[in-house]
Design a protein around this motif. Structure first.
Motif, PDB file in Angstrom:
ATOM      1  N   LYS A  60     -32.534  48.281 -30.367  1.00  0.00           N
ATOM      2  CA  LYS A  60     -32.220  48.898 -31.642  1.00  0.00           C
ATOM      3  C   LYS A  60     -32.091  47.824 -32.722  1.00  0.00           C
ATOM      4  O   LYS A  60     -31.724  46.681 -32.421  1.00  0.00           O
ATOM      5  CB  LYS A  60     -30.870  49.630 -31.544  1.00  0.00           C
ATOM      6  CG  LYS A  60     -30.901  50.897 -30.727  1.00  0.00           C
ATOM      7  CD  LYS A  60     -29.582  51.646 -30.877  1.00  0.00           C
ATOM      8  CE  LYS A  60     -29.675  52.999 -30.184  1.00  0.00           C
ATOM      9  NZ  LYS A  60     -28.538  53.863 -30.502  1.00  0.00           N
TER      10      LYS A  60
ATOM     11  N   VAL B 133     -31.851  54.606 -40.060  1.00  0.00           N
ATOM     12  CA  VAL B 133     -33.126  54.656 -39.326  1.00  0.00           C
ATOM     13  C   VAL B 133     -33.386  53.301 -38.669  1.00  0.00           C
ATOM     14  O   VAL B 133     -33.635  53.209 -37.463  1.00  0.00           O
ATOM     15  CB  VAL B 133     -34.309  55.021 -40.258  1.00  0.00           C
ATOM     16  CG1 VAL B 133     -35.635  54.915 -39.506  1.00  0.00           C
ATOM     17  CG2 VAL B 133     -34.131  56.417 -40.831  1.00  0.00           C
TER      18      VAL B 133
ATOM     19  N   GLN C 100     -30.744  52.439 -35.889  1.00  0.00           N
ATOM     20  CA  GLN C 100     -30.766  53.219 -34.648  1.00  0.00           C
ATOM     21  C   GLN C 100     -32.099  53.159 -33.922  1.00  0.00           C
ATOM     22  O   GLN C 100     -32.179  53.423 -32.722  1.00  0.00           O
ATOM     23  CB  GLN C 100     -30.429  54.691 -34.946  1.00  0.00           C
ATOM     24  CG  GLN C 100     -28.987  54.920 -35.362  1.00  0.00           C
ATOM     25  CD  GLN C 100     -28.009  54.555 -34.267  1.00  0.00           C
ATOM     26  OE1 GLN C 100     -28.248  54.784 -33.085  1.00  0.00           O
ATOM     27  NE2 GLN C 100     -26.896  53.955 -34.641  1.00  0.00           N
ATOM     28  N   MET C 101     -33.169  52.834 -34.646  1.00  0.00           N
ATOM     29  CA  MET C 101     -34.502  52.840 -34.042  1.00  0.00           C
ATOM     30  C   MET C 101     -34.677  51.657 -33.088  1.00  0.00           C
ATOM     31  O   MET C 101     -34.219  50.564 -33.376  1.00  0.00           O
ATOM     32  CB  MET C 101     -35.547  52.765 -35.152  1.00  0.00           C
ATOM     33  CG  MET C 101     -36.965  52.685 -34.665  1.00  0.00           C
ATOM     34  SD  MET C 101     -38.151  52.790 -36.022  1.00  0.00           S
ATOM     35  CE  MET C 101     -37.648  51.436 -37.082  1.00  0.00           C
ATOM     36  N   MET C 102     -35.344  51.912 -31.945  1.00  0.00           N
ATOM     37  CA  MET C 102     -35.700  50.799 -31.062  1.00  0.00           C
ATOM     38  C   MET C 102     -37.151  50.424 -31.305  1.00  0.00           C
ATOM     39  O   MET C 102     -38.026  51.288 -31.404  1.00  0.00           O
ATOM     40  CB  MET C 102     -35.524  51.187 -29.591  1.00  0.00           C
ATOM     41  CG  MET C 102     -34.105  51.110 -29.109  1.00  0.00           C
ATOM     42  SD  MET C 102     -34.020  50.777 -27.343  1.00  0.00           S
ATOM     43  CE  MET C 102     -33.944  52.421 -26.727  1.00  0.00           C
ATOM     44  N   GLU C 103     -37.372  49.116 -31.376  1.00  0.00           N
ATOM     45  CA  GLU C 103     -38.731  48.570 -31.458  1.00  0.00           C
ATOM     46  C   GLU C 103     -38.726  47.285 -30.651  1.00  0.00           C
ATOM     47  O   GLU C 103     -37.684  46.806 -30.243  1.00  0.00           O
ATOM     48  CB  GLU C 103     -39.092  48.232 -32.916  1.00  0.00           C
ATOM     49  CG  GLU C 103     -39.286  49.435 -33.790  1.00  0.00           C
ATOM     50  CD  GLU C 103     -39.783  49.053 -35.172  1.00  0.00           C
ATOM     51  OE1 GLU C 103     -40.887  49.444 -35.510  1.00  0.00           O
ATOM     52  OE2 GLU C 103     -39.049  48.376 -35.918  1.00  0.00           O
TER      53      GLU C 103
END
Lengths: 359, 184
Positions: free
Chosen positions: A8, A174, A177-180
């Protein structure tokens, strides 16, 4: 090549801090950024690099711990989300007034008030224009990916120490919390006492020795001529930052007839809008401010003449658009599309707004 | 190749972790990935969903209003996400607990009795991997080798002895997935 790890944005902040030689983190949990401290507590950097991690009793407390740490020349940081940043604003203006380098991460959520835990960009005015009182600026970096979250920690510390000024990573729910996938950069050790004295000895509270005068850190000067001179020094520093530290990127702007201006997660969404619009034959490009202060004024100014219109897109009711209108200065129509209160715009609805404005 | 997936169901069904395994398997296959969870009020109400994008190219928006595949594991999610599937896309669902079955005529629809099959396996934790197997059968975008690597990366080392069980569950899903509606 270094291993790419799925994480995240908030976790990337924590790893970026440990691995760039951060000395201390002080924070208080709040959604959507709690994974920053959670990750630090799991990784226990105090056992490896010696970095201190402390949960304060409130945001007011963590920002004042930051003030204390920053006075000693240490690389210290905190993170929070919008309502927590509001509580920190008194501390932020004191840090700016006392010219203390530090890093504050704001993973924005919807407001006003306690608002919502969903993503937002409605703290632009607060963070870019002030928040606390007085004529001051923080250096503001706006990440658009988990990798940016990681990389901007080191970058923000470098800028903060170069100019003795608070720096902020202004992110949103966004990106937090977003995983990349994130590439871990080579580990940088924490500064030694000698290195700290060499870099910050002229101003930091490191313990007076007989060979130097005492260092004084304060934001107080009751004599107006002293305070005015201090303000002039601050303003001169801000002009230097504005001249040297603008960061931005463009996407398909070279031949564009219409320009979107967007930052952070909304920039990512607008990349999809540009691709969709170009399939329909609409020549659109994007200017993404990476630093919100200093703002890419000259870069936007230079793009205005080739455009028929500009669309600013934000997760707010219209904040950055005021800067875009100021810079466009009536030369082309500057339109606005925003979603707020925790709602995230879809690429399709932005495209529809763009088409409605230009038809 | 770009695959946009929404997985939605109850908290505890392994929705988020299935998404994480898809994302990590994508990384193992040298692809770009994003994983965007619901973390808002809907999560606190007991439902969970995640948007996963796996792509050979750089991913722009992590936010979708349409998806290629929707994996739907409860009625609330059916109501919310059936209409988000692109025409010609795929909807996979577990009929267990579904009172209103999908009604779209312009999408491919498959079912997987994952709750029942996991009970037969004697391991309700295999549920999400059975669903994942059904997805992989219909959309073979990831090799089994990379999926196993992805699982290894996604779960803590102390749980690595469970990888053969997960692999078995994926096989069960691949075998038991049923075509409900196939469009040309």
């Amino acid at each position: 090549m270094a291993e790419k790890i799925l994480m995240k944005g908030n976790e990337a902040i924590a790893y970026g801090a440990i691995r760039c030689g951060c000395d201390g983190y002080f924070g208080y949990p709040i959604t959507p950024q709690s994974e920053v401290m959670e990750t630090l507590m799991v990784e226990k950097p105090w056992e490896t690099t010696g970095m201190v991690v402390l949960q304060a009793e409130s945001e007011t407390s963590s920002i004042n711990m930051l003030y204390g740490g920053a006075c000693t020349g240490k690389k210290v940081m905190t993170s929070s989300s919008s309502p927590g940043i509001s509580l920190m604003c008194e501390g932020l203006t004191y840090l700016a007034g006392a010219e203390l380098p530090c890093l504050v991460v704001n993973v924005m959520r919807g407001g006003p008030g306690l608002g919502t835990i969903q993503p937002s960009q409605s703290d632009y005015f607060q963070c870019v224009k002030g928040g606390g009182h007085g004529d001051y600026h923080m250096i503001i970096l706006a990440p658009a990916s988990a990798q940016d979250m990681y990389d901007f920690v080191d970058e923000a510390f470098n800028l903060a120490f170069k100019y003795r000024n608070p720096a902020m990573i202004l992110s949103d729910g966004v990106i937090g919390q977003m995983m990349e996938k994130v590439e871990m950069r080579p580990m940088k050790p924490r500064r030694t006492t000698e290195e700290l004295l060499a870099e910050c000895g002229s101003w930091a509270l490191t313990g007076k020795t007989p060979d130097r005068k005492r260092n004084l850190i304060t934001s107080l000067a009751l004599e107006p001529h002293i305070m005015e001179a201090h303000n002039q020094k601050l303003q001169a520093k801000y002009r230097e930052i504005e001249a040297n530290e603008v960061r931005y990127s463009t996407y398909k702007a070279e031949d564009a007839e219409h320009l979107i201006v967007a930052y952070g997660s909304v920039y990512r969404i607008c990349e999809s809008v540009v691709d969709m619009a170009r399939e329909k034959g609409i020549k659109v490009g994007i200017l993404r401010p990476i630093t919100l202060y200093p703002y890419p004024e000259k870069e936007l100014d230079a793009l205005v003449p080739q455009m028929k219109s500009i669309l600013t897109v934000e997760m707010s009711a219209g904040q950055m658009v005021e800067d875009v209108r100021r810079i466009a200065n009536g030369r082309v129509p500057v339109n606005f599309y925003g979603r707020f209160g925790g709602s995230i715009p879809s690429p399709e609805e932005i495209l529809e707004a763009l088409e409605n404005y230009i038809k | 190749m770009k695959e946009e997936i929404i997985i939605a169901g109850f908290g505890g069904q392994g929705v988020l972790s299935m998404g994480k395994i898809i994302a990590y398997s994508g990384i193992m296959q040298d692809m770009e990935v994003t994983w965007m969870p619901s973390y808002g009020p809907e999560m606190r109400g007991g439902t969970a969903n995640v948007t996963v994008i796996v792509s050979e190219n750089k991913i722009s928006s992590p936010i979708l209003s349409k998806c290629d595949t929707a994996i739907i594991l409860n009625q609330q999610s059916m109501d919310k996400f059936e209409n988000m599937v692109k025409p010609g896309g795929l909807l996979i669902y577990d009929p267990n607990g579904i009172t209103r079955h999908p009604e779209r005529k312009d999408i491919n629809i498959c079912s997987i009795e994952a709750a029942e099959e996991s009970a037969i396996m004697g391991n309700t934790k295999a549920f999400n991997m059975i669903v994942f197997g059904a997805f992989l059968k219909k959309k073979p975008i990831l090799t089994m080798e990379n999926v196993i690597k992805g699982i290894k990366k996604s779960i803590p080392e102390r749980h690595h002895h469970l990888i053969p069980m997960n692999e078995q569950a994926i096989m069960v899903g691949m075998e038991k997935v049923k075509d409900i509606q196939t469009i040309q």
